[in-house]
Design a protein around this motif. Structure first.
Motif, PDB file in Angstrom:
ATOM      1  N   GLN A   1     -70.533  84.696 -37.815  1.00  0.00           N
ATOM      2  CA  GLN A   1     -70.844  84.359 -36.429  1.00  0.00           C
ATOM      3  C   GLN A   1     -70.519  85.505 -35.490  1.00  0.00           C
ATOM      4  O   GLN A   1     -71.303  85.898 -34.650  1.00  0.00           O
ATOM      5  CB  GLN A   1     -70.026  83.144 -36.000  1.00  0.00           C
ATOM      6  CG  GLN A   1     -70.760  81.839 -36.192  1.00  0.00           C
ATOM      7  CD  GLN A   1     -69.866  80.676 -35.870  1.00  0.00           C
ATOM      8  OE1 GLN A   1     -68.922  80.806 -35.109  1.00  0.00           O
ATOM      9  NE2 GLN A   1     -70.155  79.541 -36.451  1.00  0.00           N
TER      10      GLN A   1
ATOM     11  N   ARG B   1     -66.611  64.796 -15.630  1.00  0.00           N
ATOM     12  CA  ARG B   1     -66.547  66.243 -15.584  1.00  0.00           C
ATOM     13  C   ARG B   1     -67.829  66.807 -14.985  1.00  0.00           C
ATOM     14  O   ARG B   1     -67.841  67.774 -14.266  1.00  0.00           O
ATOM     15  CB  ARG B   1     -66.366  66.780 -17.000  1.00  0.00           C
ATOM     16  CG  ARG B   1     -65.284  67.818 -17.061  1.00  0.00           C
ATOM     17  CD  ARG B   1     -65.124  68.305 -18.471  1.00  0.00           C
ATOM     18  NE  ARG B   1     -64.804  67.215 -19.353  1.00  0.00           N
ATOM     19  CZ  ARG B   1     -65.210  67.158 -20.606  1.00  0.00           C
ATOM     20  NH1 ARG B   1     -65.963  68.097 -21.113  1.00  0.00           N
ATOM     21  NH2 ARG B   1     -64.870  66.163 -21.381  1.00  0.00           N
TER      22      ARG B   1
ATOM     23  N   TYR C   1     -72.548  73.858 -37.266  1.00  0.00           N
ATOM     24  CA  TYR C   1     -71.914  73.298 -36.068  1.00  0.00           C
ATOM     25  C   TYR C   1     -71.888  71.781 -36.145  1.00  0.00           C
ATOM     26  O   TYR C   1     -70.911  71.134 -35.795  1.00  0.00           O
ATOM     27  CB  TYR C   1     -72.680  73.703 -34.803  1.00  0.00           C
ATOM     28  CG  TYR C   1     -72.647  75.166 -34.512  1.00  0.00           C
ATOM     29  CD1 TYR C   1     -71.501  75.917 -34.768  1.00  0.00           C
ATOM     30  CD2 TYR C   1     -73.749  75.804 -33.973  1.00  0.00           C
ATOM     31  CE1 TYR C   1     -71.478  77.261 -34.497  1.00  0.00           C
ATOM     32  CE2 TYR C   1     -73.729  77.147 -33.698  1.00  0.00           C
ATOM     33  CZ  TYR C   1     -72.589  77.875 -33.965  1.00  0.00           C
ATOM     34  OH  TYR C   1     -72.563  79.191 -33.690  1.00  0.00           O
TER      35      TYR C   1
ATOM     36  N   GLU D   1     -71.593  65.634 -29.210  1.00  0.00           N
ATOM     37  CA  GLU D   1     -72.100  66.967 -29.525  1.00  0.00           C
ATOM     38  C   GLU D   1     -73.040  66.914 -30.718  1.00  0.00           C
ATOM     39  O   GLU D   1     -74.053  67.600 -30.767  1.00  0.00           O
ATOM     40  CB  GLU D   1     -70.941  67.909 -29.826  1.00  0.00           C
ATOM     41  CG  GLU D   1     -70.496  68.661 -28.605  1.00  0.00           C
ATOM     42  CD  GLU D   1     -69.258  69.475 -28.883  1.00  0.00           C
ATOM     43  OE1 GLU D   1     -69.202  70.122 -29.937  1.00  0.00           O
ATOM     44  OE2 GLU D   1     -68.343  69.449 -28.039  1.00  0.00           O
TER      45      GLU D   1
ATOM     46  N   LYS E   1     -73.309  75.568 -19.438  1.00  0.00           N
ATOM     47  CA  LYS E   1     -73.456  74.456 -20.363  1.00  0.00           C
ATOM     48  C   LYS E   1     -74.909  74.233 -20.768  1.00  0.00           C
ATOM     49  O   LYS E   1     -75.785  74.098 -19.917  1.00  0.00           O
ATOM     50  CB  LYS E   1     -72.930  73.197 -19.686  1.00  0.00           C
ATOM     51  CG  LYS E   1     -72.778  72.068 -20.632  1.00  0.00           C
ATOM     52  CD  LYS E   1     -72.249  70.867 -19.912  1.00  0.00           C
ATOM     53  CE  LYS E   1     -72.179  69.790 -20.966  1.00  0.00           C
ATOM     54  NZ  LYS E   1     -72.299  68.496 -20.476  1.00  0.00           N
TER      55      LYS E   1
ATOM     56  N   TYR F   1     -73.868  79.146 -28.063  1.00  0.00           N
ATOM     57  CA  TYR F   1     -73.160  77.941 -28.445  1.00  0.00           C
ATOM     58  C   TYR F   1     -71.679  78.155 -28.755  1.00  0.00           C
ATOM     59  O   TYR F   1     -70.844  77.418 -28.238  1.00  0.00           O
ATOM     60  CB  TYR F   1     -73.859  77.257 -29.613  1.00  0.00           C
ATOM     61  CG  TYR F   1     -73.249  75.930 -29.925  1.00  0.00           C
ATOM     62  CD1 TYR F   1     -73.529  74.833 -29.121  1.00  0.00           C
ATOM     63  CD2 TYR F   1     -72.366  75.774 -30.974  1.00  0.00           C
ATOM     64  CE1 TYR F   1     -72.951  73.615 -29.368  1.00  0.00           C
ATOM     65  CE2 TYR F   1     -71.777  74.551 -31.223  1.00  0.00           C
ATOM     66  CZ  TYR F   1     -72.077  73.471 -30.423  1.00  0.00           C
ATOM     67  OH  TYR F   1     -71.488  72.279 -30.662  1.00  0.00           O
ATOM     68  N   PRO F   2     -71.320  79.154 -29.562  1.00  0.00           N
ATOM     69  CA  PRO F   2     -69.889  79.307 -29.865  1.00  0.00           C
ATOM     70  C   PRO F   2     -69.062  79.525 -28.608  1.00  0.00           C
ATOM     71  O   PRO F   2     -67.993  78.937 -28.446  1.00  0.00           O
ATOM     72  CB  PRO F   2     -69.849  80.542 -30.758  1.00  0.00           C
ATOM     73  CG  PRO F   2     -71.207  80.697 -31.298  1.00  0.00           C
ATOM     74  CD  PRO F   2     -72.129  80.141 -30.267  1.00  0.00           C
TER      75      PRO F   2
ATOM     76  N   LYS G   1     -68.819  76.339 -26.802  1.00  0.00           N
ATOM     77  CA  LYS G   1     -67.926  75.378 -27.432  1.00  0.00           C
ATOM     78  C   LYS G   1     -66.476  75.715 -27.095  1.00  0.00           C
ATOM     79  O   LYS G   1     -65.672  74.845 -26.795  1.00  0.00           O
ATOM     80  CB  LYS G   1     -68.126  75.389 -28.949  1.00  0.00           C
ATOM     81  CG  LYS G   1     -67.951  74.010 -29.528  1.00  0.00           C
ATOM     82  CD  LYS G   1     -68.257  73.981 -31.001  1.00  0.00           C
ATOM     83  CE  LYS G   1     -67.099  74.478 -31.785  1.00  0.00           C
ATOM     84  NZ  LYS G   1     -67.309  74.410 -33.223  1.00  0.00           N
TER      85      LYS G   1
ATOM     86  N   MET H   1     -65.427  77.317 -24.517  1.00  0.00           N
ATOM     87  CA  MET H   1     -65.174  77.038 -23.120  1.00  0.00           C
ATOM     88  C   MET H   1     -65.035  75.541 -22.889  1.00  0.00           C
ATOM     89  O   MET H   1     -64.179  75.092 -22.126  1.00  0.00           O
ATOM     90  CB  MET H   1     -66.322  77.593 -22.296  1.00  0.00           C
ATOM     91  CG  MET H   1     -65.960  77.702 -20.844  1.00  0.00           C
ATOM     92  SD  MET H   1     -67.189  78.621 -19.992  1.00  0.00           S
ATOM     93  CE  MET H   1     -66.585  78.425 -18.333  1.00  0.00           C
ATOM     94  N   SER H   2     -65.870  74.789 -23.550  1.00  0.00           N
ATOM     95  CA  SER H   2     -65.816  73.348 -23.362  1.00  0.00           C
ATOM     96  C   SER H   2     -64.466  72.819 -23.806  1.00  0.00           C
ATOM     97  O   SER H   2     -63.898  71.927 -23.182  1.00  0.00           O
ATOM     98  CB  SER H   2     -66.966  72.686 -24.123  1.00  0.00           C
ATOM     99  OG  SER H   2     -66.486  71.857 -25.127  1.00  0.00           O
TER     100      SER H   2
END
Lengths: 778, 471
Positions: free
Chosen positions: A366, A551, A743, A755, B298, B318-319, B322, B324-325
């Motif tokens: 990644q 949020r 993921y 998610e 987002k 995405y990583p 993720k 940050m989320s």
């Protein structure tokens, strides 16, 4: 700091701290330092320190600069302060104290090991003697005699009790001798060594003695069958004598030693599968570490339109690197599933190890894969090259113009020299003849101050150096001019590159922003709907979804009336509003109470009070100041230089925005050069191109394309191999799909169902698109 | 003098020295905490350390293809476990590091156990403390004293911790301690003993001004720990409790499963690093910024991934998204819980009275306020007891001291015996008789701060060792 009355005192730039000579750059300063002051080591440490700090500060500044431009909103929390304690200002720290006990340890161990090895070897030699003759065909008494000859047996009288379990020996509890060490034990404590084990142990030593005589296994089996018949014939006597002539009696301790020895032998030969796979995996990773930076360098250069590397070569390298990534993925998957469907199932730790290896491999892929930038297509590359050529030419003309301009200025200035006698240092310096200058050290003044609002420190540096060059030329210092020009060239290169990168980033962000707005609109609509639905539902909403909703709701401030629904949103409102008292009537605002609290927190106050000192330190740093063009510098510089040279500076300034424009155009093209959109065809996706036979990439294992029903077998035939680029994109795509799957898996494991839903939706979306495209191209 | 960095360097060195190959990190209970404070799992995974085992765990499998890095405290039990381990080695090769000084005899018995020659390294790496922040460490000792005297076991642990700290920072200090405290004196003496015994270890380059080890006893200021805190890290610790950077949120109403326990580490969490010392009000606005920023990045659920370019952008972001989320939901939850507790426990009002008790000398108004709050049902029994403790400490010898009345009020409020006993205990612990200076005149506080500053400038090295007494 500012001393207008004594301008000679304030000197800036890369001054040597010992002889105060000004060296124009850090590298020159360093080499100067190493050449001339190498005997004084202590100070050198200090200067290195200083330079490191300056560098760090510079890096920080440069980074901040870029961030600010792109997203000013993110500033609030990104300024890194560490709350009054900035460890970066602390001295560099070396490894703490250590002490080794290894030599001591080895000494003690060696004594022990010698003893141990001798013992084991003795046992094995005896074992060899005991198995050397044909036991089955020898009489019991003879065997006994041989056994007694190998090792002296302890006499029966000396041992009234079994040394291992402490039971008293009697007629019923008879004494047994260990054939290997001669000691005595009772029947319960007696161990037996089978012939196969004995052969295995002794054969190893035989092997090491003479490699040619391989252990003869076949006689064993013959013996076995014959022995069986004998033992059945003499079963009565064997019961009486408790005779186990196919096995050798020994004590617990000897057996233990021999078993350990056997284990060691086994381990020496055996490498488990996981190790083999893992070694391959590491090799791949090393390869990536080697190749990836090379590729990134190539891609950056190519994307900038340079011709240092060939496009084909870069493409090859890209394919190669991606192959390695695939290999890493496959290998780590293999490690993950190693022995999972075996019986008995592996130890939980083994499974954990495998999972960890897979996880770290995924992390690795990644991290590295996302850093791989795409390459321009051939046409784009041609375009880029042209662009760059134009750019260079423009730059050259600009430079020529600037040079002309400056010469004109110089002449002008020299003619007006007398009339401006009252002004600052530069001119007085120029007026002074050469010998005097040498004694003082020649010192060009930086004149970037006039353009202190200039946002880019690099740009400012360029200004500075150009002005230095001019001054040096005027002063007739040709050697300095040469080094300065060298510097200037480097700086300009760097600046160009930086600008390109920024422009690329900018155009990408713009695209993103647009998308975002669209999405936000969509989301607002959806939210409204959801809210209506929610109101129908009772208060028993799932807490997780509610939290998520909040949020999203709070920053958008869609429905302030919703806030009281939960403590969380309520609290946030309270915090962020300037008058918290109004939000929560009757409670005191935290700000009010804070003042007295400060009084009380003794140690925190202490650390806070050190802050000003630190900040002072930073501002004292001369290297920073040059970049920052602090007010002090402004004040110190004579006004004359500013007025004298500002026109030429203006020229460079106007030349700069132009350059930026050009770069931006270039960048726009780069943006178009995204591998997934083809600029030549109006269709948004490259797979629709009709004039090329699309290669059907061999689907990787576990690849979603396999589920696609419409893979055309004919395409494989028409695959001409010229479509290498297309091929890559598809592979990349597949990898991305794999990524998403990973993921999803990850999210599922962590129980983040929301998610998972998003991700699966995306995955389905993608698959659909692909299927459609495949259908279209067919 | 960054303690986090010091420990991290030790760990990195261990891993580096063991060379390439799959590794397992073998630790004890305490060193597990020490390592986890400075390294994250993904960080250490990249260095090929794939397994983390406890030396006392019985359920370890033989894995001869792994290298073992043992990082252990030099205790008797650990040495015994290690001897057993070496007699029947489960891993191919052992790199042994002790977190403190180990005796020669222990080294000998280990050497004799290593019959298969699997040990490749035996060293002392002095990472024997929990590094919390660059300038703060802890030994995670609860209750180090019995009455006014040291618990002997804890005294030796504290001495070990301090000497390890000095060694890891390469400092041979001058020791100063608080004269009025017997405990501080004992500790100072113990540290000095170790330094003179292991004088070879402490031979560092001398500086002109020797570094200073300053030992203070908390009993000189029993007030500060009784006050409610209003900066982020301090509030989290006060209201939720931080244990080795971990925060237990399981008591938060309606908490989701993956937020039951969160990690707040300044090393890996930039938002936390920037805000840990900020006031609660500032954090509110900062967290709002954080969320706005997050909203921008987002990916939307409704996003139609129309082109592959969209897809690619999504996958690439995405990583980051993720990560940050995770940060956003963590901090929003924590701050939300803090503010819930503040309003539930009426902490703003309580804190105001606490400040008045600590900083002002108006007895009648203070008494009135305390009495008023004791009637307030929102004030928890813990906070009520703390208010009375503050009152007792401040107006201990006041002519119209009405502590007995307040104690009656506490009882009628239903405050348990456990808390009520604390009032007399705290006076005994940190009352006037014990204190070296007058804590309550504001002039004095300023003077102390000034002195501190002078000391700081002069010494350059300055470490305050607090210990919290378990009342």
């Amino acid at each position: 700091m500012s001393s207008l009355d004594d301008p000679g005192e304030v000197r800036e730039g890369f001054l040597c701290p010992l002889c105060l000579k000004d060296l124009q750059s850090f590298y020159q300063l360093q080499s100067h330092y190493e050449d001339e002051h190498s005997e004084d080591r202590d100070v050198k440490g200090q200067i290195k320190n200083l330079v490191q700090k300056a560098r760090k500060a510079k890096n920080k500044l440069l980074k901040r600069e870029g961030d600010d431009r792109v997203e000013p909103g993110a500033q609030g929390y990104e300024s890194f302060s560490y709350g009054g304690v900035d460890p970066y200002m602390w001295e560099p720290q070396e490894l703490g104290a250590v002490r080794s006990h290894l030599s001591d340890f080895k000494k003690h161990r060696a004594a022990r090991i010698d003893h141990y090895v001798v013992e084991v070897n003795k046992l094995i030699i005896r074992l060899e003697k005991l198995t050397a003759f044909d036991r089955a065909n020898t009489e019991t008494s003879k065997i006994r005699a041989i056994e007694k000859s190998v090792v002296p047996w302890v006499s029966d009288q000396d041992v009234p009790f079994c040394p291992d379990c402490g039971n008293k020996f009697s007629i019923r509890n008879r004494r047994h001798h260990c054939r290997l060490c001669g000691s005595i034990m009772c029947k319960k404590c007696m161990e037996l060594i089978g012939l196969p084990l004995a052969n295995k142990l002794t054969s190893a030593s035989k092997d090491s003695l003479s490699t040619h005589t391989s252990p003869n296994q076949s006689p064993n089996s013959v013996h076995g069958s014959r022995r069986g018949s004998i033992s059945s014939m003499s079963s009565v006597s064997s019961v009486l004598d408790e005779k186990d002539d196919d096995r050798i009696r020994c004590c617990l301790h000897c057996k233990d030693k021999l078993l350990k020895r056997e284990q060691q032998m086994d381990e020496k030969e055996h490498t488990p599968d996981i190790v083999k796979l893992y070694e391959k995996l590491r090799l791949c990773m090393e390869k990536v570490d080697q190749k990836a930076p090379e590729y990134i360098r190539m891609a950056a250069s190519l994307n900038a339109g340079e011709t240092t590397y060939s496009l084909e070569h870069a493409n090859d390298l890209r394919v190669e690197v991606q192959k390695v990534y695939e290999l890493i993925d496959a290998l780590s998957k293999k490690i993950l599933t190693l022995g999972l469907n075996q019986d008995p199932s592996p130890h939980p730790n083994t499974v954990r190890l495998q999972r960890m290896i897979r996880y770290s491999a995924t992390l690795f892929v990644q991290e590295k894969l996302l850093g791989l930038m795409s390459l321009p297509t051939k046409e784009q590359f041609e375009e880029l090259k042209k662009k760059r050529k134009q750019d260079l030419e423009q730059k050259r003309t600009m430079e020529r113009q600037a040079a002309l301009e400056s010469r004109r200025k110089l002449e002008e200035r020299q003619s007006g020299l007398a009339s401006r006698a009252a002004n600052g240092e530069v001119r007085s310096l120029r007026g002074i003849p050469a010998p005097l200058r040498k004694a003082e050290g020649w010192l060009p003044l930086s004149e970037g101050q006039g353009q202190s609002e200039d946002p880019d420190p690099l740009l400012q540096q360029i200004y500075n150096i150009t002005s230095f060059i001019r001054q040096a030329k005027a002063a007739g210092r040709t050697d300095e001019v040469r080094t300065l020009q060298e510097n200037l060239r480097q700086l300009q290169d760097e600046y160009d590159q930086q600008q390109t990168e920024k422009a690329i980033e900018l155009s990408r962000r713009q695209a993103e922003e647009e998308e975002l707005q669209r999405e936000q609109l969509q989301m607002l609509r959806k939210r409204e709907l959801e809210r209506e639905q929610e109101q129908f539902l009772a208060a028993s909403v799932h807490p997780r979804t509610r939290a998520l909703d909040l949020r999203e709701v709070v920053p958008f401030q869609l429905e302030p009336s919703r806030a009281p629904h939960s403590d969380l949103a309520y609290a946030l409102d309270q915090d962020s509003s300037p008058v918290p008292g109004s939000a929560a009537p009757g409670t005191l605002s935290p700000g009010c109470t804070l003042a007295p609290i400060r009084l009380w927190s003794g140690p925190p106050a202490l650390s806070q009070s050190t802050v000003p000192q630190q900040s002072k330190k930073t501002s004292l740093n001369p290297f920073d100041e040059e970049d920052l063009s602090s007010p002090a510098e402004d004040a110190a510089s004579p006004a004359a230089t500013e007025t004298l040279l500002s026109p030429s500076a203006a020229v460079t300034r106007e030349y700069n925005p132009f350059e930026e424009d050009a770069e931006e155009e270039e960048a726009a093209e780069l943006g178009a050069g995204n591998p997934f959109t083809d600029p030549n065809s109006p269709a948004p996706n490259p797979f629709d191109e009709d004039d090329h036979p699309r290669p059907a990439s061999p689907p990787a294992p576990g690849n979603p394309f396999e589920e696609c029903p419409c893979t055309n077998p004919f395409e494989v035939d028409s695959d001409s191999g010229t479509e290498a680029e297309e091929h890559i994109e598809e592979e990349l795509l597949l990898q991305q799909i794999d990524n998403i799957k990973a993921y999803i898996f990850d999210a599922k494991q962590c129980g983040r169902m929301d998610e998972v839903e998003v991700l699966t939706e995306n995955l389905r979306e993608l698959k659909c698109t692909l299927a459609k495209q495949k259908g279209g191209s067919n | 003098m960054n303690v986090v960095f010091a420990v991290k360097q030790y760990i990195s060195k261990m891993i580096e020295d063991s060379g390439p190959g799959m590794k397992v990190l073998l630790m004890d209970k305490e060193t597990t905490g020490i390592v986890s404070m400075v390294y994250t799992q993904s960080e250490i995974l990249q260095k090929e350390v794939y397994l983390f085992e406890r030396i006392d765990s019985q359920n370890r499998e033989v894995m001869k293809h792994l290298k073992a890095i043992c990082f252990l405290r030099p205790t008797k039990e650990n040495v015994d476990y290690l001897i057993q381990e070496l007699r029947r080695p489960k891993y191919s090769i052992y790199f042994i590091y002790f977190s403190n000084v180990i005796s020669k005899s222990d080294v000998k018995s280990l050497a004799e156990a290593d019959e298969q020659e699997v040990v490749a390294e035996v060293q002392e790496f002095y990472g024997d403390y929990i590094a919390v922040n660059p300038h703060l460490f802890s030994l995670n000792i609860l209750g180090c004293c019995q009455g006014r005297n040291w618990d002997p076991a804890q005294l030796s642990r504290t001495t070990q911790g301090l000497t390890a700290l000095l060694l890891s920072l390469k400092k041979c200090p001058m020791i100063r301690y608080q004269l009025s405290s017997e405990a501080a004196k004992r500790l100072g003496e113990c540290v000095k003993q170790v330094i003179s015994k292991e004088y070879e270890l402490f031979e560092f380059r001398r500086t002109e001004v020797p570094p200073l080890l300053l030992i203070l006893d908390r009993c000189d200021d029993a007030i500060t720990p009784l006050l409610n805190q209003w900066t982020y890290q301090a509030m989290v610790h006060e209201l939720l409790g931080i244990n080795n950077n971990r925060i237990d949120l399981s008591r938060v109403p309606g908490i989701s499963k993956d937020l039951r326990e969160v990690v707040l580490s300044a090393e890996n969490d930039e938002f936390y690093a920037n805000n840990m010392y900020l006031n609660f009000a500032e954090i509110g606005s900062n967290i709002k910024n954080l969320m706005e920023d997050f909203q921008k990045k987002k990916p939307k659920e409704q996003q139609k991934l129309e082109s592959i370019a969209d897809m690619k952008a999504f996958v690439e972001n995405y990583p980051q998204f993720k990560k940050m989320s995770g940060t956003v939901s963590k901090h929003v939850t924590v701050v939300g819980e803090l503010s819930r507790l503040v309003s539930e426990r009426n902490l703003l009002e309580v804190s105001e009275v606490e400040q008045e008790l600590a900083c002002q000398n108006d007895h009648s108004s203070a008494l009135q306020n305390v009495k008023r709050l004791l009637q307030n049902p929102k004030v928890t029994e813990f906070d009520a007891a703390r208010l009375v403790m503050l009152y007792a400490l401040h107006y201990e010898r006041h002519s119209s001291n009405s502590l007995p009345g307040l104690l009656v009020d506490l009882r009628s409020k239903g405050v348990s015996e456990k808390y009520r006993k604390l009032v007399s205990a705290v006076v005994e612990y940190g009352g006037k008789r014990v204190r070296g200076s007058d804590l309550f005149s504001p002039k004095d506080a300023v003077a102390i701060t000034k002195q501190f500053l002078k000391g700081l400038k002069a010494s350059g090295y300055h470490r305050v060792c607090y210990w919290r007494s378990h009342l």
